[in-house]
Design a protein around this motif. Structure first.
Motif, PDB file in Angstrom:
ATOM      1  N   LYS A   3       0.819  -1.224   0.000  1.00  0.00           N
ATOM      2  CA  LYS A   3       0.000   0.000   0.000  1.00  0.00           C
ATOM      3  C   LYS A   3       0.849   1.268   0.000  1.00  0.00           C
ATOM      4  CE  LYS A   3      -4.038  -2.113   2.181  1.00  0.00           C
ATOM      5  NZ  LYS A   3      -5.030  -2.042   3.268  1.00  0.00           N
ATOM      6  N   GLU A   4       1.941   1.209  -0.742  1.00  0.00           N
ATOM      7  CA  GLU A   4       2.835   2.361  -0.861  1.00  0.00           C
ATOM      8  C   GLU A   4       2.614   3.039  -2.206  1.00  0.00           C
ATOM      9  OE1 GLU A   4       4.978   3.530   1.305  1.00  0.00           O
ATOM     10  OE2 GLU A   4       5.148   1.948   2.811  1.00  0.00           O
ATOM     11  N   GLU A   5       2.966   4.310  -2.269  1.00  0.00           N
ATOM     12  CA  GLU A   5       2.861   5.041  -3.526  1.00  0.00           C
ATOM     13  C   GLU A   5       3.933   4.538  -4.502  1.00  0.00           C
ATOM     14  OE1 GLU A   5       0.683   7.245  -4.506  1.00  0.00           O
ATOM     15  OE2 GLU A   5      -0.426   7.267  -2.627  1.00  0.00           O
ATOM     16  N   ALA A   6       3.562   4.437  -5.772  1.00  0.00           N
ATOM     17  CA  ALA A   6       4.519   3.988  -6.787  1.00  0.00           C
ATOM     18  C   ALA A   6       5.712   4.925  -6.881  1.00  0.00           C
ATOM     19  CB  ALA A   6       3.817   3.883  -8.144  1.00  0.00           C
ATOM     20  N   ALA A   7       5.471   6.207  -6.619  1.00  0.00           N
ATOM     21  CA  ALA A   7       6.549   7.191  -6.681  1.00  0.00           C
ATOM     22  C   ALA A   7       7.629   6.930  -5.636  1.00  0.00           C
ATOM     23  CB  ALA A   7       5.988   8.599  -6.498  1.00  0.00           C
TER      24      ALA A   7
END
Length: 272
Positions: A3-7
């Motif tokens: 659930k982390e941002e792709a960035a």
């Protein structure tokens, strides 16, 4: 799954000083990192080691970074076939859109997923290999040289998707044997009869009682052969074994490392 941002992948790579190289006169390969290597703090160290090896060997490589999504292994194995199909289609689209010709995969789970589970006619022309193959080729060709002596009594923990599913057993051991100072010993269960780390099929998120954890049973086997270093080539195995080691004082004599970390440690800082 994290659930982390792709960035976040891009920020990590920039912070680590990892700059994918390009060379018009040389084939550029693609590295598929996988979720653990993309977001897990410990697994990131293995990815950084792998990419530094390529940089030292002057191998041009590219990474999808914020475009890369989960390979779909875990969601497929826990029965969420709808999500698995969705990420399969996204990965196919990314591979074709970026005109990827050759792809090396860091995780055995991702490798098996692309080669066996989700292989389709859309990407059957793409050459897909475990990154272990490239490291092996670089060593055998002399593109990288192991000169730093590492005085350790090491044992190799076989990832299931390499040993049991793909018969990749001798290769990692030959790589380890080439490292000056390493003394190899085998645990009771190895090769096709190796024990699972307990992380596959969603097991990395499952809580298991102490005494029943496969990772601890595995570390007990390492202690029985007086190993001081347990080496693996899978981010899931690394994570599970590290968790097992931290959970009991008797395992503190053991060091857990990925094979890429060990190779990078044994490479000199000279040009290759």
């Amino acid at each position: 799954p994290w659930k982390e941002e792709a960035a976040g992948r891009v920020k990590w790579l920039q912070g680590a000083g990892i700059t994918p190289a390009s060379d018009e006169n040389q084939e550029v390969i693609h590295i598929f990192l996988g979720c653990l290597a993309g977001y897990d703090r410990r697994a990131r160290q293995t990815a950084e080691a792998a990419m530094r090896i390529l940089q030292k060997a002057h191998i041009p490589f590219e990474i999808l970074a914020d475009e890369e999504v989960c390979c779909g292994d875990t969601v497929h194995r826990v029965g969420d076939f709808t999500t698995a199909q969705k990420v399969k289609e996204i990965n196919e689209e990314n591979i074709l859109k970026n005109d990827i010709k050759k792809m090396y995969v860091l995780s055995p789970h991702c490798f098996n997923t692309f080669k066996n589970v989700f292989l389709s006619k859309k990407i059957e022309h793409i050459q897909i290999f475990p990154l272990l193959d490239l490291i092996d080729d670089l060593l055998k060709s002399g593109a990288i040289k192991l000169v730093g002596s590492i005085e350790k009594k090491a044992t190799f923990h076989d990832p299931c998707f390499f040993s049991k599913h793909r018969d990749i057993i001798d290769q990692p051991r030959e790589i380890l044997a080439a490292i000056p100072g390493i003394e190899m010993v085998e645990m009771e269960h190895y090769g096709k009869k190796s024990l699972c780390c307990g992380g596959g099929g969603g097991g990395i998120w499952r809580d298991t009682k102490k005494g029943e954890r496969l990772s601890e049973i595995r570390l007990d086997e390492a202690l029985k052969v007086d190993a001081t270093l347990v080496v693996t080539s899978c981010p899931y195995c690394l994570s599970m074994l590290e968790d097992g080691r931290q959970g009991d004082e008797k395992y503190q004599v053991l060091e857990i490392m990925d094979i890429c970390e060990l190779i990078e440690k044994g490479i000199s800082n000279e040009d290759h």
